[in-house]
Design a protein around this motif. Structure first.
Motif, PDB file in Angstrom:
ATOM      1  N   GLN A 160      72.467  41.203  60.160  1.00 58.51           N
ATOM      2  CA  GLN A 160      71.398  40.413  60.754  1.00 58.51           C
ATOM      3  C   GLN A 160      70.823  41.076  62.000  1.00 58.51           C
ATOM      4  O   GLN A 160      70.228  40.407  62.847  1.00 58.51           O
ATOM      5  CB  GLN A 160      71.926  39.019  61.110  1.00 58.51           C
ATOM      6  N   CYS A 161      71.000  42.365  62.111  1.00 57.84           N
ATOM      7  CA  CYS A 161      70.517  43.094  63.294  1.00 57.84           C
ATOM      8  C   CYS A 161      69.000  42.927  63.442  1.00 57.84           C
ATOM      9  O   CYS A 161      68.249  43.129  62.477  1.00 57.84           O
ATOM     10  CB  CYS A 161      70.868  44.573  63.162  1.00 57.84           C
ATOM     11  N   PRO A 162      68.529  42.562  64.625  1.00 54.01           N
ATOM     12  CA  PRO A 162      67.079  42.452  64.833  1.00 54.01           C
ATOM     13  C   PRO A 162      66.369  43.757  64.482  1.00 54.01           C
ATOM     14  O   PRO A 162      66.899  44.842  64.693  1.00 54.01           O
ATOM     15  CB  PRO A 162      66.969  42.142  66.334  1.00 54.01           C
ATOM     16  N   ASP A 163      65.179  43.620  63.934  1.00 53.13           N
ATOM     17  CA  ASP A 163      64.447  44.802  63.473  1.00 53.13           C
ATOM     18  C   ASP A 163      64.248  45.822  64.589  1.00 53.13           C
ATOM     19  O   ASP A 163      64.285  47.027  64.358  1.00 53.13           O
ATOM     20  CB  ASP A 163      63.090  44.375  62.908  1.00 53.13           C
ATOM     21  N   SER A 164      64.065  45.352  65.808  1.00 53.51           N
ATOM     22  CA  SER A 164      63.820  46.260  66.928  1.00 53.51           C
ATOM     23  C   SER A 164      65.049  47.071  67.304  1.00 53.51           C
ATOM     24  O   SER A 164      64.947  48.096  67.981  1.00 53.51           O
ATOM     25  CB  SER A 164      63.354  45.469  68.151  1.00 53.51           C
ATOM     26  N   LEU A 165      66.223  46.639  66.842  1.00 56.42           N
ATOM     27  CA  LEU A 165      67.467  47.339  67.161  1.00 56.42           C
ATOM     28  C   LEU A 165      68.058  48.062  65.952  1.00 56.42           C
ATOM     29  O   LEU A 165      69.031  48.802  66.084  1.00 56.42           O
ATOM     30  CB  LEU A 165      68.511  46.345  67.698  1.00 56.42           C
ATOM     31  N   SER A 166      67.478  47.853  64.797  1.00 55.97           N
ATOM     32  CA  SER A 166      68.054  48.365  63.550  1.00 55.97           C
ATOM     33  C   SER A 166      68.056  49.889  63.486  1.00 55.97           C
ATOM     34  O   SER A 166      67.060  50.546  63.789  1.00 55.97           O
ATOM     35  CB  SER A 166      67.283  47.797  62.360  1.00 55.97           C
ATOM     36  N   PHE A 167      69.190  50.436  63.085  1.00 59.75           N
ATOM     37  CA  PHE A 167      69.351  51.881  62.879  1.00 59.75           C
ATOM     38  C   PHE A 167      69.509  52.094  61.384  1.00 59.75           C
ATOM     39  O   PHE A 167      70.489  51.649  60.783  1.00 59.75           O
ATOM     40  CB  PHE A 167      70.585  52.368  63.644  1.00 59.75           C
ATOM     41  N   LYS A 168      68.540  52.739  60.746  1.00 57.46           N
ATOM     42  CA  LYS A 168      68.464  52.769  59.291  1.00 57.46           C
ATOM     43  C   LYS A 168      68.813  54.138  58.710  1.00 57.46           C
ATOM     44  O   LYS A 168      68.665  55.169  59.367  1.00 57.46           O
ATOM     45  CB  LYS A 168      67.047  52.383  58.838  1.00 57.46           C
ATOM     46  N   ASP A 169      69.276  54.110  57.452  1.00 64.34           N
ATOM     47  CA  ASP A 169      69.504  55.360  56.735  1.00 64.34           C
ATOM     48  C   ASP A 169      68.227  55.765  56.008  1.00 64.34           C
ATOM     49  O   ASP A 169      67.167  55.140  56.170  1.00 64.34           O
ATOM     50  CB  ASP A 169      70.693  55.232  55.775  1.00 64.34           C
ATOM     51  N   THR A 170      68.309  56.812  55.218  1.00 66.01           N
ATOM     52  CA  THR A 170      67.119  57.334  54.553  1.00 66.01           C
ATOM     53  C   THR A 170      66.566  56.397  53.484  1.00 66.01           C
ATOM     54  O   THR A 170      65.434  56.543  53.053  1.00 66.01           O
ATOM     55  CB  THR A 170      67.428  58.692  53.909  1.00 66.01           C
ATOM     56  N   LYS A 171      67.376  55.408  53.065  1.00 65.20           N
ATOM     57  CA  LYS A 171      66.913  54.440  52.072  1.00 65.20           C
ATOM     58  C   LYS A 171      66.304  53.201  52.726  1.00 65.20           C
ATOM     59  O   LYS A 171      65.830  52.308  52.034  1.00 65.20           O
ATOM     60  CB  LYS A 171      68.078  54.009  51.175  1.00 65.20           C
ATOM     61  N   GLY A 172      66.362  53.162  54.062  1.00 59.29           N
ATOM     62  CA  GLY A 172      65.845  52.008  54.769  1.00 59.29           C
ATOM     63  C   GLY A 172      66.863  50.916  55.001  1.00 59.29           C
ATOM     64  O   GLY A 172      66.533  49.834  55.493  1.00 59.29           O
TER      65      GLY A 172
END
Length: 334
Positions: A251-263
């Motif tokens: 549930q990480c806020p979008d502004s804090l999200s750390f994503k992989d190459t698949k999103g």
């Protein structure tokens, strides 16, 4: 043995033990040779002084300057392999392992002397080549295949020196990291004195601190990548357990999200890391507890993991103590 020679021998032992902390293995070998020479002079049996041989083996974690060590046992309950890393404080000795592989369900025990301070974390989604070394090749290949724009090949993006994180829904760090989270940049299992790249959940320890106590905490100040718990062994209320057992990535806020190459979100950044502003990093005019209160972002961490450090001045509810001498059980994905 004549009395003057016995006194000389005892003085040599005391000087040697007093300086043991700063000695290298080569110095220890030289001292052993010196003791051997004294043995031949005094006609003593080395067997009677065998404890000296144990002391001078160098980096023996069962004893450090006459103080017994404690044991950290790590367990991986995550449904995949992780690679924990260790980092000693500036004035603390390096442990016998600075990084290791930990498959699902496996445990690993590491000794540390007292006093000692340092941190532990886990690297995840690491890529290795045929030799077992960590490699960025797999990450680069995956990014190249998933870029949305035809002209945005990896080489083109690097040549432009554009901030990929801002122009694509992928992490810039994935282009350069061998592990997708917590990477220490060593290119191998051992971190060799390097810390993990945020976001990474930390277990922090000071052994043998003030009033002969250990101080420990779980910190999200550098963000979150994996759930984590710390449980002192063989004690009850005097040494409380602490944990961040929730998966903050879900549930990480979008502004804090750390994503992989698949999103997919594989880490949750702290507000300091995400925005790099003094009011979030508690720096500059915000460098005191009075001027740097919790933020909405740090409160997300605190609400999910009330025992963990959520930002720089979260001490009262996040630091735990225990009399020095107990062992600790650290679980990833408890």
């Amino acid at each position: 043995m004549e009395a003057p020679l016995l006194v000389l021998f005892i003085i040599l032992i005391l000087i040697t033990v007093n300086n043991l902390r700063d000695m290298s293995i080569s110095c220890n070998v030289s001292l052993l040779l010196a003791f051997a020479r004294l043995n031949s002079i005094f006609h003593m049996k080395v067997k009677a002084y065998s404890p000296l041989v144990v002391i001078f083996r160098g980096n023996n974690n069962s004893s450090y300057n006459g103080v017994e060590s404690i044991a950290f046992t790590f367990k991986n309950n995550c449904p995949y392999t992780i690679w924990p890393g260790t980092l000693s404080g500036a004035s603390s000795p390096i442990l016998s392992s600075t990084g290791f592989e930990l498959p699902n369900g496996a445990t690993f025990t590491l000794d540390a002397p007292t006093p000692w301070s340092g941190r532990f974390w886990a690297r995840s989604l690491c890529h290795s080549d045929a030799t077992g070394k960590f490699s960025i090749t797999a990450s680069l290949k995956g990014v190249s295949q998933r870029l949305k724009h035809k002209d945005d090949s990896v080489s083109t993006l690097l040549a432009r020196k554009r901030p990929i994180l801002q122009t694509h829904a992928i992490s810039t760090l994935l282009l350069f990291s061998r592990c997708s989270t917590g990477d220490c940049g060593s290119g191998e299992k051992s971190c060799n004195g390097k810390g993990g790249a945020p976001p990474a959940t930390l277990a922090e320890f000071t052994l043998g601190g003030s009033m002969n106590k250990d101080f420990y905490d779980i910190s999200l100040v550098d963000g979150f990548n994996l759930p984590l718990s710390v449980v002192p062994q063989g004690v009850t209320n005097e040494c409380p357990a602490t944990s961040c057992a929730a998966d903050l990535n879900t549930q990480c806020p979008d502004s804090l999200s750390f994503k992989d190459t698949k999103g997919s979100t594989i880490g949750c950044k702290s507000a300091c890391l995400a925005f790099n502003q003094p009011q979030y990093c508690c720096t500059g005019e915000y460098k005191t507890p009075q001027t740097c209160p919790p933020t909405n972002q740090s409160l997300y961490f605190k609400n999910q993991c009330p025992q963990a450090y959520s930002y720089a001045y979260d001490d009262p509810t996040s630091t735990f103590t225990c009399p020095t001498g107990v062992n600790y059980f650290i679980t990833f994905c408890p």
